[in-house]
Design a protein around this motif. Structure first.
Motif, PDB file in Angstrom:
ATOM      1  N   ASP A 238       0.817  -1.216   0.000  1.00  0.00           N
ATOM      2  CA  ASP A 238       0.000   0.000   0.000  1.00  0.00           C
ATOM      3  C   ASP A 238       0.853   1.270   0.000  1.00  0.00           C
ATOM      4  OD1 ASP A 238      -2.214  -1.635   0.031  1.00  0.00           O
ATOM      5  OD2 ASP A 238      -2.734  -1.228   2.129  1.00  0.00           O
ATOM      6  N   ASN A 239       2.060   1.185   0.543  1.00  0.00           N
ATOM      7  CA  ASN A 239       2.948   2.344   0.617  1.00  0.00           C
ATOM      8  C   ASN A 239       4.039   2.315  -0.456  1.00  0.00           C
ATOM      9  OD1 ASN A 239       2.257   4.099   3.110  1.00  0.00           O
ATOM     10  ND2 ASN A 239       1.947   1.992   3.762  1.00  0.00           N
ATOM     11  N   HIS A 240       3.866   1.422  -1.423  1.00  0.00           N
ATOM     12  CA  HIS A 240       4.789   1.314  -2.564  1.00  0.00           C
ATOM     13  C   HIS A 240       6.230   1.118  -2.108  1.00  0.00           C
ATOM     14  CE1 HIS A 240       1.286   2.562  -4.790  1.00  0.00           C
ATOM     15  NE2 HIS A 240       1.211   3.636  -4.048  1.00  0.00           N
ATOM     16  N   LEU A 241       6.396   0.231  -1.128  1.00  0.00           N
ATOM     17  CA  LEU A 241       7.718  -0.083  -0.598  1.00  0.00           C
ATOM     18  C   LEU A 241       8.083  -1.524  -0.913  1.00  0.00           C
ATOM     19  CD1 LEU A 241       7.361   1.502   2.945  1.00  0.00           C
ATOM     20  CD2 LEU A 241       8.809   2.347   1.095  1.00  0.00           C
ATOM     21  N   THR A 242       9.353  -1.752  -1.108  1.00  0.00           N
ATOM     22  CA  THR A 242       9.868  -3.119  -1.234  1.00  0.00           C
ATOM     23  C   THR A 242      10.931  -3.301  -0.160  1.00  0.00           C
ATOM     24  OG1 THR A 242      11.660  -2.507  -2.734  1.00  0.00           O
ATOM     25  CG2 THR A 242       9.533  -3.097  -3.750  1.00  0.00           C
ATOM     26  N   ILE A 243      11.259  -4.534   0.106  1.00  0.00           N
ATOM     27  CA  ILE A 243      12.299  -4.806   1.097  1.00  0.00           C
ATOM     28  C   ILE A 243      13.619  -4.199   0.629  1.00  0.00           C
ATOM     29  CG2 ILE A 243      13.570  -6.622   2.301  1.00  0.00           C
ATOM     30  CD1 ILE A 243      10.988  -8.345   2.022  1.00  0.00           C
ATOM     31  N   TYR A 244      13.872  -4.258  -0.666  1.00  0.00           N
ATOM     32  CA  TYR A 244      15.109  -3.683  -1.215  1.00  0.00           C
ATOM     33  C   TYR A 244      15.178  -2.181  -0.943  1.00  0.00           C
ATOM     34  CZ  TYR A 244      18.610  -2.003  -4.451  1.00  0.00           C
ATOM     35  OH  TYR A 244      19.704  -1.374  -4.983  1.00  0.00           O
ATOM     36  N   VAL A 245      14.098  -1.474  -1.208  1.00  0.00           N
ATOM     37  CA  VAL A 245      14.063  -0.018  -0.991  1.00  0.00           C
ATOM     38  C   VAL A 245      14.249   0.303   0.492  1.00  0.00           C
ATOM     39  CG1 VAL A 245      12.539   2.006  -1.043  1.00  0.00           C
ATOM     40  CG2 VAL A 245      12.706   0.518  -3.047  1.00  0.00           C
ATOM     41  N   ILE A 246      13.573  -0.437   1.344  1.00  0.00           N
ATOM     42  CA  ILE A 246      13.690  -0.206   2.785  1.00  0.00           C
ATOM     43  C   ILE A 246      15.125  -0.436   3.244  1.00  0.00           C
ATOM     44  CG2 ILE A 246      12.993  -1.011   5.077  1.00  0.00           C
ATOM     45  CD1 ILE A 246      10.243  -1.628   3.826  1.00  0.00           C
ATOM     46  N   SER A 247      15.751  -1.517   2.778  1.00  0.00           N
ATOM     47  CA  SER A 247      17.122  -1.787   3.212  1.00  0.00           C
ATOM     48  C   SER A 247      18.078  -0.715   2.703  1.00  0.00           C
ATOM     49  CB  SER A 247      17.573  -3.178   2.772  1.00  0.00           C
ATOM     50  OG  SER A 247      17.724  -3.258   1.382  1.00  0.00           O
ATOM     51  N   LYS A 248      17.891  -0.266   1.487  1.00  0.00           N
ATOM     52  CA  LYS A 248      18.761   0.762   0.924  1.00  0.00           C
ATOM     53  C   LYS A 248      18.622   2.092   1.674  1.00  0.00           C
ATOM     54  CE  LYS A 248      19.983   2.925  -3.441  1.00  0.00           C
ATOM     55  NZ  LYS A 248      19.718   3.038  -4.858  1.00  0.00           N
ATOM     56  N   ARG A 249      17.380   2.496   1.943  1.00  0.00           N
ATOM     57  CA  ARG A 249      17.147   3.786   2.599  1.00  0.00           C
ATOM     58  C   ARG A 249      17.430   3.764   4.099  1.00  0.00           C
ATOM     59  NH1 ARG A 249      11.391   5.496  -0.168  1.00  0.00           N
ATOM     60  NH2 ARG A 249      12.158   5.695  -2.297  1.00  0.00           N
ATOM     61  N   SER A 250      17.260   2.608   4.723  1.00  0.00           N
ATOM     62  CA  SER A 250      17.401   2.544   6.183  1.00  0.00           C
ATOM     63  C   SER A 250      18.813   2.179   6.632  1.00  0.00           C
ATOM     64  CB  SER A 250      16.422   1.518   6.757  1.00  0.00           C
ATOM     65  OG  SER A 250      16.818   0.197   6.424  1.00  0.00           O
ATOM     66  N   GLY A 251      19.571   1.520   5.757  1.00  0.00           N
ATOM     67  CA  GLY A 251      20.901   1.076   6.135  1.00  0.00           C
ATOM     68  C   GLY A 251      20.933  -0.312   6.743  1.00  0.00           C
ATOM     69  N   TYR A 252      19.771  -0.950   6.899  1.00  0.00           N
ATOM     70  CA  TYR A 252      19.723  -2.314   7.406  1.00  0.00           C
ATOM     71  C   TYR A 252      19.904  -3.281   6.246  1.00  0.00           C
ATOM     72  CZ  TYR A 252      18.123  -0.708  11.942  1.00  0.00           C
ATOM     73  OH  TYR A 252      18.046  -0.108  13.160  1.00  0.00           O
ATOM     74  N   GLY A 253      20.474  -4.427   6.521  1.00  0.00           N
ATOM     75  CA  GLY A 253      20.742  -5.406   5.485  1.00  0.00           C
ATOM     76  C   GLY A 253      19.483  -6.006   4.877  1.00  0.00           C
ATOM     77  N   TYR A 254      19.542  -6.229   3.574  1.00  0.00           N
ATOM     78  CA  TYR A 254      18.411  -6.822   2.850  1.00  0.00           C
ATOM     79  C   TYR A 254      18.041  -8.180   3.427  1.00  0.00           C
ATOM     80  CZ  TYR A 254      15.691  -9.005  -0.831  1.00  0.00           C
ATOM     81  OH  TYR A 254      14.697  -9.655  -1.507  1.00  0.00           O
ATOM     82  N   THR A 255      19.031  -9.029   3.659  1.00  0.00           N
ATOM     83  CA  THR A 255      18.763 -10.384   4.147  1.00  0.00           C
ATOM     84  C   THR A 255      18.082 -10.352   5.508  1.00  0.00           C
ATOM     85  OG1 THR A 255      20.666 -11.212   2.931  1.00  0.00           O
ATOM     86  CG2 THR A 255      19.813 -12.623   4.676  1.00  0.00           C
ATOM     87  N   THR A 256      18.538  -9.478   6.382  1.00  0.00           N
ATOM     88  CA  THR A 256      17.946  -9.357   7.715  1.00  0.00           C
ATOM     89  C   THR A 256      16.477  -8.967   7.617  1.00  0.00           C
ATOM     90  OG1 THR A 256      20.063  -8.716   8.661  1.00  0.00           O
ATOM     91  CG2 THR A 256      18.094  -8.110   9.915  1.00  0.00           C
ATOM     92  N   LEU A 257      16.188  -7.943   6.823  1.00  0.00           N
ATOM     93  CA  LEU A 257      14.801  -7.483   6.688  1.00  0.00           C
ATOM     94  C   LEU A 257      13.946  -8.512   5.954  1.00  0.00           C
ATOM     95  CD1 LEU A 257      15.401  -3.726   5.844  1.00  0.00           C
ATOM     96  CD2 LEU A 257      14.654  -4.694   8.014  1.00  0.00           C
ATOM     97  N   HIS A 258      14.495  -9.135   4.931  1.00  0.00           N
ATOM     98  CA  HIS A 258      13.743 -10.133   4.171  1.00  0.00           C
ATOM     99  C   HIS A 258      13.305 -11.276   5.078  1.00  0.00           C
ATOM    100  CE1 HIS A 258      13.041 -13.478   1.371  1.00  0.00           C
ATOM    101  NE2 HIS A 258      12.656 -12.531   0.538  1.00  0.00           N
TER     102      HIS A 258
END
Length: 78
Positions: free
Chosen positions: A16-36
């Motif tokens: 609903d907020n047009h976010l992907t895990i990739y975008v969140i990890s890139k913008r937040s600095g947290y690792g993609y694998t951790t968030l995924h």
């Protein structure tokens, strides 16, 4: 007294907020694998969405954590 499980429909929130895990990890600095792993795990009372995840979402949207929490509570509880 029994406590009800409150599960958050995080995938719908992200969509609903047009976010992907990739975008969140890139913008937040947290690792993609951790968030995924976190966003795709089955939630239970033992493994709720954690504050790191909320912080990452807030950073990705350049907003405060309490605003993300409020929206999740109002619109995305299962």
């Amino acid at each position: 007294m029994e406590v009800e499980d409150m599960r958050i429909d995080i995938k719908s929130y992200l969509e609903d907020n047009h976010l992907t895990i990739y975008v969140i990890s890139k913008r937040s600095g947290y690792g993609y694998t951790t968030l995924h792993k976190s966003f795709n795990k089955k939630q239970s009372s033992a493994t709720p969405l954690n504050l790191r995840d909320i912080e990452a979402i807030a950073k990705a949207q350049d907003t405060e954590m309490w605003k993300v929490l409020r929206e999740l509570e109002l619109h995305y509880l299962k």
